[in-house]
Scaffold this motif. Structure first.
Motif, short mmCIF file in Angstrom:
data_model
loop_
_atom_site.label_atom_id
_atom_site.label_comp_id
_atom_site.label_asym_id
_atom_site.label_seq_id
_atom_site.Cartn_x
_atom_site.Cartn_y
_atom_site.Cartn_z
N PRO A 1 0.85 -1.20 0.00
CA PRO A 1 0.00 0.00 0.00
C PRO A 1 0.88 1.25 0.00
CG PRO A 1 0.02 -1.03 2.17
CD PRO A 1 0.74 -1.96 1.27
N THR A 2 0.62 2.15 -0.93
CA THR A 2 1.50 3.30 -1.14
C THR A 2 0.69 4.58 -1.31
OG1 THR A 2 3.07 1.85 -2.28
CG2 THR A 2 3.39 4.22 -2.54
N VAL A 3 1.20 5.67 -0.72
CA VAL A 3 0.63 7.00 -0.96
C VAL A 3 1.38 7.61 -2.14
CG1 VAL A 3 0.16 9.28 -0.01
CG2 VAL A 3 0.09 7.26 1.48
N THR A 4 0.74 7.64 -3.30
CA THR A 4 1.41 8.16 -4.50
C THR A 4 1.21 9.66 -4.67
OG1 THR A 4 -0.51 7.65 -5.89
CG2 THR A 4 1.18 5.94 -5.66
N SER A 5 0.20 10.20 -3.99
CA SER A 5 -0.03 11.65 -4.03
C SER A 5 -0.86 12.05 -2.82
CB SER A 5 -0.76 12.05 -5.32
OG SER A 5 -0.99 13.45 -5.36
N GLY A 6 -0.49 13.16 -2.19
CA GLY A 6 -1.25 13.62 -1.03
C GLY A 6 -0.38 13.68 0.22
N ASP A 7 -0.98 14.16 1.32
CA ASP A 7 -0.23 14.38 2.55
C ASP A 7 -0.49 13.32 3.61
OD1 ASP A 7 0.79 16.74 1.45
OD2 ASP A 7 -0.98 17.88 2.11
N ALA A 8 -1.21 12.28 3.28
CA ALA A 8 -1.50 11.25 4.27
C ALA A 8 -0.23 10.50 4.65
CB ALA A 8 -2.53 10.27 3.73
N ALA A 9 -0.17 10.10 5.90
CA ALA A 9 1.01 9.36 6.37
C ALA A 9 1.02 7.93 5.85
CB ALA A 9 1.03 9.36 7.89
N PRO B 1 -7.45 13.77 1.35
CA PRO B 1 -7.46 13.52 -0.10
C PRO B 1 -6.08 13.06 -0.56
CG PRO B 1 -7.43 15.87 0.35
CD PRO B 1 -7.65 15.21 1.67
N GLY B 2 -6.09 12.24 -1.58
CA GLY B 2 -4.83 11.73 -2.10
C GLY B 2 -5.09 10.56 -3.04
N ILE B 3 -3.99 10.04 -3.60
CA ILE B 3 -4.05 8.88 -4.49
C ILE B 3 -3.26 7.75 -3.84
CG2 ILE B 3 -3.54 7.98 -6.79
CD1 ILE B 3 -3.73 10.83 -7.85
N TYR B 4 -3.90 6.59 -3.72
CA TYR B 4 -3.30 5.47 -3.01
C TYR B 4 -3.26 4.24 -3.92
CZ TYR B 4 -4.79 8.69 0.64
OH TYR B 4 -5.01 9.82 1.39
N ALA B 5 -2.17 3.51 -3.87
CA ALA B 5 -1.99 2.35 -4.75
C ALA B 5 -1.78 1.08 -3.92
CB ALA B 5 -0.80 2.57 -5.68
N TYR B 6 -2.28 -0.06 -4.48
CA TYR B 6 -2.17 -1.35 -3.81
C TYR B 6 -1.86 -2.43 -4.86
CZ TYR B 6 -5.05 1.31 -0.49
OH TYR B 6 -5.56 2.28 0.34
N THR B 7 -1.18 -3.47 -4.44
CA THR B 7 -0.90 -4.62 -5.30
C THR B 7 -1.69 -5.82 -4.78
OG1 THR B 7 1.33 -3.84 -5.81
CG2 THR B 7 0.88 -6.17 -6.18
N LEU B 8 -2.41 -6.49 -5.70
CA LEU B 8 -3.24 -7.64 -5.33
C LEU B 8 -2.70 -8.90 -5.99
CD1 LEU B 8 -6.88 -6.22 -5.56
CD2 LEU B 8 -5.27 -6.13 -3.66
N THR B 9 -2.46 -9.93 -5.20
CA THR B 9 -1.97 -11.21 -5.71
C THR B 9 -3.06 -12.27 -5.54
OG1 THR B 9 0.29 -10.63 -5.08
CG2 THR B 9 -0.16 -12.96 -5.53
N PRO B 10 -3.44 -12.99 -6.63
CA PRO B 10 -4.56 -13.93 -6.54
C PRO B 10 -4.22 -15.18 -5.74
CG PRO B 10 -3.52 -14.07 -8.68
CD PRO B 10 -2.87 -12.92 -7.97
N VAL B 11 -5.23 -15.71 -5.07
CA VAL B 11 -5.11 -16.98 -4.34
C VAL B 11 -6.35 -17.81 -4.66
CG1 VAL B 11 -4.94 -18.10 -2.10
CG2 VAL B 11 -3.83 -15.89 -2.47
N LEU B 12 -6.14 -18.91 -5.38
CA LEU B 12 -7.24 -19.80 -5.74
C LEU B 12 -7.14 -21.05 -4.87
CD1 LEU B 12 -9.60 -20.14 -7.79
CD2 LEU B 12 -8.03 -21.52 -9.17
N THR B 13 -8.26 -21.43 -4.23
CA THR B 13 -8.28 -22.58 -3.33
C THR B 13 -9.34 -23.58 -3.79
OG1 THR B 13 -7.69 -21.10 -1.51
CG2 THR B 13 -8.49 -23.29 -0.94
N PRO B 14 -8.97 -24.85 -4.02
CA PRO B 14 -7.59 -25.35 -3.99
C PRO B 14 -6.82 -24.87 -5.21
CG PRO B 14 -9.08 -27.08 -4.69
CD PRO B 14 -9.95 -25.94 -4.29
N TYR C 1 -6.76 3.92 -5.63
CA TYR C 1 -7.86 4.47 -4.84
C TYR C 1 -7.63 5.97 -4.69
CZ TYR C 1 -10.94 5.18 -0.77
OH TYR C 1 -11.93 5.61 0.09
N THR C 2 -8.57 6.76 -5.22
CA THR C 2 -8.44 8.21 -5.21
C THR C 2 -9.50 8.83 -4.29
OG1 THR C 2 -7.66 8.17 -7.50
CG2 THR C 2 -8.38 10.30 -6.61
N VAL C 3 -9.04 9.64 -3.34
CA VAL C 3 -9.94 10.37 -2.43
C VAL C 3 -9.83 11.85 -2.80
CG1 VAL C 3 -10.48 10.96 -0.05
CG2 VAL C 3 -9.67 8.65 -0.61
N TYR C 4 -10.96 12.50 -3.05
CA TYR C 4 -10.94 13.88 -3.55
C TYR C 4 -12.20 14.62 -3.08
CZ TYR C 4 -14.30 12.02 -6.89
OH TYR C 4 -15.40 11.43 -7.45
#
Length: 313
Positions: free
Chosen positions: A58-66, A98-111, A128-131
């Motif tokens: 999870p990354t803050v790519t734009s904005g002042d959020a910690a 407000p800001g732009i937030y990025a996430y990486t999703l890795t699939p898990v198929l069971t079984p 994810y963009t909050v504005y």
């Protein structure tokens, strides 16, 4: 009474202070999105599957959020024999910045190793963009993309694909002495693909009243078939192989039409052929030998007659 009056005055004072100073109360926004999935199958049934994603980076790519708001990912659950579309929920924790937030999703198929099942195991990215919208209120937007940058939506779901096929084994009896009513013993063995799990331990068999009605993976099963009769095994996972053998009766020749092959979403047809030929004794010479002997006698007689005539002349 005095306490309530004091809190009321304090609230009015705070509101007046914010109005005079141009301040706006900080309202949080709770964002949500989804990932569409589609479980397809080629046969009449499919094994149970569950698809979800793990969240990383999870990354803050734009904005002042910690830090980026926490992202929670749901699950698309498919019961056995249930296919079609599902939706994986994406839920973001409350956010006031407000800001732009990025996430990486890795699939898990069971079984993860179910025989015949394949799926798009690509890593996805979520933005994810909050504005502030036109009314000055916090709003949010969610975008899910594949590695090529293509945006996924309900029209472009993540695919889970189950491919299955079938196997038919038929008996043909040939030859003038081949018994069309005789039951022949044919043994079929289903061979599991390496490293694959099988949701079903037994598969239904149809077509013969005098044979087993099911067959298990890895267990040799003998069927009793007469001329023109066949058994059909349906919904076998792609990747499975098989062997077909026969106990050949005395006097019969045996031939299997096809060697073991991989199931690839189609029905393999195997014909086990038996042939028995024999000479038919009708009491009549059918050999050429008697005719050759007769012709030889005639020729010899003709030679004798010709010599006598020459001698007389």
């Amino acid at each position: 009474m005095k306490g309530k009056l004091f809190r009321g005055i304090a609230s009015v004072g705070l509101a007046a202070t914010m109005m005079l100073g141009g301040a706006v109360p900080a309202l949080a926004v709770t964002g949500a999105g989804s990932i569409a999935t589609n479980y397809r199958r080629t046969g009449s049934t499919n094994p149970a599957e569950s698809l979800t994603y793990t969240v990383s980076s999870p990354t803050v790519t734009s904005g002042d959020a910690a830090a980026a708001p926490t992202l929670t990912v749901g699950t698309a659950d498919y019961a056995e024999d249930a296919s079609g579309t599902r939706s994986i929920a994406l839920t973001f924790a409350d956010c006031t910045t407000p800001g732009i937030y990025a996430y990486t999703l890795t699939p898990v198929l069971t079984p993860s190793n179910e025989a015949g099942v394949a799926f798009e195991d690509e890593t996805l990215t979520v933005t994810y963009t909050v504005y502030y919208d036109e009314d000055g209120k916090l709003a949010s937007a969610v975008a899910v993309k594949d590695p090529s940058g293509f945006k996924l939506d309900e029209k472009a779901p993540v695919l889970i694909d189950y491919r299955s096929g079938g196997l038919s084994v038929q008996k043909d009896v040939l030859g003038n002495l081949g018994d069309r009513t005789k039951e022949f013993d044919i043994t079929v063995t289903l061979v599991a693909a390496d490293g694959k799990a099988y949701g079903s331990s037994a598969y239904a068999v149809t077509g013969s009243d005098d044979s087993p009605t099911s067959i298990e993976v890895g267990k040799a099963t003998t069927f009793h078939l007469h001329d023109g009769e066949k058994v059909v095994i349906a919904d076998l996972p792609a990747g499975m192989t098989y062997s077909v053998d026969e106990t050949v009766p005395d006097g019969y020749e045996s031939k299997v039409s096809e060697t073991p092959a991989i199931m690839e979403g189609e029905t393999k047809a195997v014909v086990v052929e038996n042939k028995k030929e024999g000479d038919i004794d009708t009491g009549v010479f059918l050999s050429n030998a008697p005719y050759i002997a007769i012709l030889g006698g005639v020729a010899a007689g003709a030679v004798v007659v010709m010599r006598r005539r020459r001698s007389e002349d």
